[in-house]
Enzyme design. Structure first.
Site: not given
Ligand code: R5P
Length: 321
Positions: A38, A96-97, A192, A222
């Site tokens: 599983d 990030r959390q 941003k 990411d």
């Molecule tokens: C945000 O605070 C981080 O430092 C990165 O800028 C963020 O995680 C990048 O994410 P993505 O590549 O999805 O824009």
């Protein structure tokens, strides 16, 4: 009495772990993983750990099983009577959390810190935490090393004229400003705004980037949305070239396609997370010797603060143990 050092790895970080162990001049402990039909799994160390200093290497990028495997390995080492267990987490995911910025949300990074210490980690070694304050989520020592130890010598070696460092958002200003200071370069900052995670609304650039060779610095890449949007905006303002230096190559979703279609000439990153595929755009600098150096510092109880001393590490080959 000198304690034995054992270096082991979870499956997600095996390639980097092998390189770290080699840089430390020893072999990885063999770990066998029994997988049930599983999907449930149980890792087992294949040698005696009693009384040893055990370093367990695993980044906690998705899937969550990577984190779970690290927790199982720590628990197994504790139950096998290891003297001390050090979790080496090159990429500390779920970082990030790190705060309750909306109603009814978890603070995942704090929960993971609790889980790691409850499992039995006596110390954490990691790199470029998303926020330095996450160190305070732990009640055990945390060595948070910086990829600047690799990135700054690399940039110095490339010797770009008219160099400008940029942060894609205000949160990364300190990191970019530190890089700019040590390289004697200019600084630009992105402003941003995100309507939702992984989605960027607007991004404005503050600072003069015209005719400059710009390097954007960030901790995580990411979906590459942030970096691509920033690089396109910088290029549109007349920059000569745009590169990015991001420590942790999460590269999820359409990240590779986004990079290929952006104004970016090069993405310089590390091996804290293995790349899903190679790309001519991506240069990977290995963190192996840096982590081996930190392991050496922990074992010998020597200071590792020289790893943070920018004035003394401008040579890319200077990480020796
Ligand atoms: C945000 O605070 C981080 O430092 C990165 O800028 C963020 O995680 C990048 O994410 P993505 O590549 O999805 O824009």
């Amino acid at each position: 009495m000198s304690l034995k050092v054992k270096i082991a790895s979870g499956r997600a970080s095996k390639i980097l772990a092998e390189k770290i162990a080699k840089a430390y001049n020893q072999a990885l402990v063999n770990v066998e993983v029994c997988v049930f039909s599983d999907g449930e799994f149980q890792p087992a160390f294949c040698e005696n750990l009693r009384g040893s200093e055990v370093f367990i290497i695993q980044s906690t990028f998705p899937p969550a099983e990577n984190l779970l495997e690290l927790l199982y390995l720590i628990d197994a080492a504790r139950r096998a009577s290891a003297h001390r267990i050090i979790a080496v987490i090159p990429y500390f995911g779920i970082a990030r959390q790190d705060r309750k910025d909306k109603p009814r949300v978890s603070i995942g990074a704090k929960l993971i810190a609790n889980l790691l210490t409850v499992a039995g980690a006596d110390r954490i070694i990691t790199m470029d935490l998303h926020a330095d304050q996450i160190q305070g989520f732990f009640d055990v020592p945390v060595d948070n090393v910086y990829a600047s130890r690799l990135f700054l010598p690399y940039l110095k070696q490339r010797n770009f004229d008219n160099l400008c460092l940029a942060s894609p958002d205000t949160g990364g200003t300190r990191r970019a400003a530190t890089y700019a200071k040590y390289l004697g370069a200019d600084l630009a900052i992105g402003f941003k705004q995100r309507p939702r995670p992984n989605e960027i609304g607007t991004l404005q650039i503050i600072g003069d980037v015209k005719d400059k060779n710009v390097v954007i610095v960030d901790d995580i890449i990411d979906t590459a949305g942030t970096i691509c949007k920033a690089s396109n905006a910088i290029k549109a303002l007349g920059a000569k070239s745009v590169r990015a230096m991001c420590v942790h190559p999460v590269l999820s979703g359409n990240a590779y396609e986004n990079l290929e279609s952006s104004a970016l000439e090069e993405l310089i990153t590390t091996d804290t997370i293995p790349l899903k595929k190679s790309s001519d755009l991506i240069t990977v600098l290995s963190t192996d010797k840096l982590f081996a150096k930190v392991i050496d510092g922990v074992i010998s109880s020597n200071s590792i603060s020289s790893l943070f001393d920018y004035d003394h590490f401008m040579d890319l080959n200077d990480i020796s143990i």
